[in-house]
Design a protein around this motif. Structure first.
Motif, mmCIF file in Angstrom:
data_model
loop_
_atom_site.group_PDB
_atom_site.id
_atom_site.type_symbol
_atom_site.label_atom_id
_atom_site.label_comp_id
_atom_site.label_asym_id
_atom_site.label_seq_id
_atom_site.Cartn_x
_atom_site.Cartn_y
_atom_site.Cartn_z
ATOM 1 N N ILE A 366 0.839 -1.205 0.000
ATOM 2 C CA ILE A 366 0.000 0.000 0.000
ATOM 3 C C ILE A 366 0.872 1.252 0.000
ATOM 4 O O ILE A 366 0.685 2.169 -0.804
ATOM 5 C CB ILE A 366 -0.938 0.005 1.222
ATOM 6 C CG1 ILE A 366 -1.985 -1.109 1.096
ATOM 7 C CG2 ILE A 366 -1.630 1.358 1.364
ATOM 8 C CD1 ILE A 366 -2.753 -1.363 2.374
ATOM 9 N N VAL A 367 1.839 1.284 0.906
ATOM 10 C CA VAL A 367 2.694 2.474 1.023
ATOM 11 C C VAL A 367 3.535 2.681 -0.236
ATOM 12 O O VAL A 367 3.720 3.809 -0.698
ATOM 13 C CB VAL A 367 3.599 2.361 2.269
ATOM 14 C CG1 VAL A 367 4.699 3.407 2.240
ATOM 15 C CG2 VAL A 367 2.767 2.509 3.536
ATOM 16 N N ALA A 368 4.037 1.599 -0.815
ATOM 17 C CA ALA A 368 4.895 1.721 -2.002
ATOM 18 C C ALA A 368 4.132 2.228 -3.214
ATOM 19 O O ALA A 368 4.703 2.908 -4.072
ATOM 20 C CB ALA A 368 5.532 0.371 -2.319
ATOM 21 N N ASN A 369 2.826 1.933 -3.296
ATOM 22 C CA ASN A 369 2.081 2.231 -4.516
ATOM 23 C C ASN A 369 1.016 3.306 -4.374
ATOM 24 O O ASN A 369 0.416 3.707 -5.382
ATOM 25 C CB ASN A 369 1.424 0.942 -5.032
ATOM 26 C CG ASN A 369 2.454 -0.078 -5.493
ATOM 27 O OD1 ASN A 369 2.990 -0.004 -6.589
ATOM 28 N ND2 ASN A 369 2.752 -1.043 -4.625
ATOM 29 N N ALA A 370 0.780 3.781 -3.163
ATOM 30 C CA ALA A 370 -0.234 4.814 -2.963
ATOM 31 C C ALA A 370 0.299 6.178 -3.393
ATOM 32 O O ALA A 370 1.512 6.414 -3.408
ATOM 33 C CB ALA A 370 -0.646 4.862 -1.487
ATOM 34 N N ASP A 371 -0.615 7.064 -3.767
ATOM 35 C CA ASP A 371 -0.252 8.455 -3.996
ATOM 36 C C ASP A 371 -0.187 9.137 -2.631
ATOM 37 O O ASP A 371 -1.216 9.312 -1.965
ATOM 38 C CB ASP A 371 -1.301 9.152 -4.874
ATOM 39 C CG ASP A 371 -1.242 8.688 -6.316
ATOM 40 O OD1 ASP A 371 -0.151 8.287 -6.761
ATOM 41 O OD2 ASP A 371 -2.290 8.719 -6.996
ATOM 42 N N LEU A 372 1.015 9.493 -2.215
ATOM 43 C CA LEU A 372 1.206 10.121 -0.908
ATOM 44 C C LEU A 372 1.740 11.536 -1.114
ATOM 45 O O LEU A 372 2.953 11.734 -1.267
ATOM 46 C CB LEU A 372 2.182 9.304 -0.056
ATOM 47 C CG LEU A 372 1.756 7.880 0.307
ATOM 48 C CD1 LEU A 372 2.839 7.200 1.137
ATOM 49 C CD2 LEU A 372 0.431 7.884 1.047
#
Length: 480
Positions: A366-372
């Motif tokens: 989730i963290v690697a691929n989310a727009d943050l």
């Protein structure tokens, strides 16, 4: 490069430097970056680095956009570039670029009522943003820019009606997947924030198509296109208001701009002086004044995946206590490393919202691929790495996509999170007991209050198991 000073809460620009590099022009699918483009980039960054050293800048942020995203696997070039500049270069995602562009525009113009559409045509990508006030509502980054379009459709410099129509059709096809979303979003004002837009407005004014206070319309673009095609060649684009540097990529940029206005049904366009550079500055000011977009992203992600706030707080408290004792082992900025560990502790259980089995891997994905918003690629990948290795057998020593100087810090933060999670596995509300940690060479020693460890035999068993797991990193864990 833009240099500013913060006075009474306001940014004052004190210097601007611009150097034409056209990194996108040097991209090669088979051989990486062309030597000429590489040399131009390194020479430019050396000049910028010299200026930064002379003025002793306190806070510096360098951002790499589309072309750097495409060559990020060329670690050798990134290392050379960072050495030349003397500072880390953050490679940012397309939507983060769009957010920073919108931030730069909103700080550069008076706030109009209602929504605004912002578009920016760069060398290798085009960003579209709809926002209201300071908040972006819809963001998109498209893989087309003025340099790439010009190279593809006008490779020898010849400009014909047929070639320009082909460039327009290609831009139209790129816009097809996003046009419905942006038309539906609606806006009250459209703003262009790029060299292509500013140059086009300048030419239109110099040629008498629009007055100083007027905005750009599609009819003005069609007239300029006709004039441009009439010159027949890029080298003959000697138009008032158009610099020789901009003329070299103007045909490609103009083909994108006219299709943006047609496809999105933009009636008129206002040019803004502010863009991503100013956005980066204001984002940096926000971090200094405790208004960090990264913090908002972490909080929002935690809420979206229903984390246990109390457990997150326990793990954060322990992780921070451990970090402060070994901060001298960090190989990057201590303040940044501390923040990254804090955010990893806050998000360590987001994968539980998907499944308990391998929740650490779900969370890392989730963290690697989310727009943050606010996060450069390196920080986002480091966070994902830490989460993926918070339990079970840790993976190898190297972190893909991270600069060499970040590798040891990534492993250290992972170790601290593993220990913090392990110590708080009982999810107890009892006051946190002091924990001591020391690191010497490849030995990690953790000390507890003897009574506490005796009263928590499961923690003792977990620590014994952790000794075996950390052997994969050639680390020796001792505890008492």
């Amino acid at each position: 490069m833009v240099v500013a000073t913060l006075r009474h809460g306001q940014l004052t620009i004190i210097d601007r430097l611009r150097d034409t590099v056209r990194l996108a022009e040097g991209l090669r699918s088979d051989t990486g970056l062309a030597p000429a483009a590489r040399t131009r980039a390194i020479d430019c960054l050396q000049r910028f680095g010299e200026r930064l050293r002379e003025m002793r800048a306190d806070n510096v942020r360098a951002a790499g956009t589309n072309s750097m995203r495409r060559i990020r696997n060329d670690g050798d070039f990134l290392n050379q570039a960072q050495q030349a500049l003397g500072h880390r270069i953050d490679i940012i995602a397309g939507v983060e670029e769009a957010r920073l562009i919108y931030l730069g525009v909103t700080h550069s113009l008076p706030p109009p009522p209602g929504r605004r559409l912002v578009l920016d045509i760069g060398g290798g990508s085009t960003e579209l943003i709809v926002g209201e006030g300071r908040d972006a509502i819809a963001l998109e980054s498209l893989g087309m820019g003025c340099v790439g379009k010009t190279e593809l459709f006008f490779p020898d410099g010849r400009i014909t009606a047929e070639r320009f129509e082909e460039a327009r059709v290609a831009a139209r096809l790129k816009l097809r997947p996003v046009k419905a979303v942006f038309r539906k979003s609606g806006w009250d004002a459209a703003i262009g924030a790029s060299g292509t837009v500013r140059s086009t407005v300048s030419v239109a004014r110099e040629m008498g198509l629009i007055k100083a206070s007027e905005r750009l319309h599609v009819s003005h673009l069609e007239s300029l296109i006709e004039t441009m095609i009439g010159t027949g060649h890029i080298d003959k684009l000697d138009l008032p208001g158009l610099s020789q540097r901009r003329a070299q990529v103007w045909p490609g940029g103009l083909s994108i701009l006219v299709e943006l206005m047609h496809t999105l049904r933009i009636e008129s366009l206002l040019a803004s002086d502010g863009s991503m550079r100013e956005g980066v500055l204001y984002d940096l000011v926000g971090r200094l004044q405790h208004d960090d977009a990264r913090v908002r992203s972490v909080i929002a992600l935690g809420e979206r995946y229903h984390i246990d706030q109390q457990q997150a707080a326990r793990v954060k408290e322990t992780a921070m206590q451990l970090f402060d004792q070994v901060a001298d082992h960090v190989s990057i900025e201590t303040s940044l490393a501390r923040l990254l560990l804090r955010w990893a502790a806050h998000l360590h259980e987001i994968g539980l919202d998907i499944a308990h089995a391998d929740f650490h891997l779900h969370g890392a994905y989730i963290v690697a691929n989310a727009d943050l918003p606010g996060f450069p690629a390196a920080e986002q990948q480091l966070l994902a790495y830490v989460l993926s290795n918070q339990r079970k057998r840790p993976s190898g020593n190297s972190v893909p996509m991270l600069d060499a100087s970040w590798q040891s810090t990534a492993r250290l933060l992972t170790l601290l999170l593993r220990l913090a999670v392990l110590i708080n596995r009982n999810r107890s509300d009892a006051p946190m007991q002091p924990v001591s940690i020391g690191i010497r060479d490849d030995t990690v020693r953790v000390s507890f209050d003897p009574v506490w460890l005796d009263n928590n035999p499961l923690t003792r068993a977990d620590l014994a198991r952790e000794q075996q797991l950390l052997a994969n990193w050639s680390l020796k864990l001792e505890f008492d």
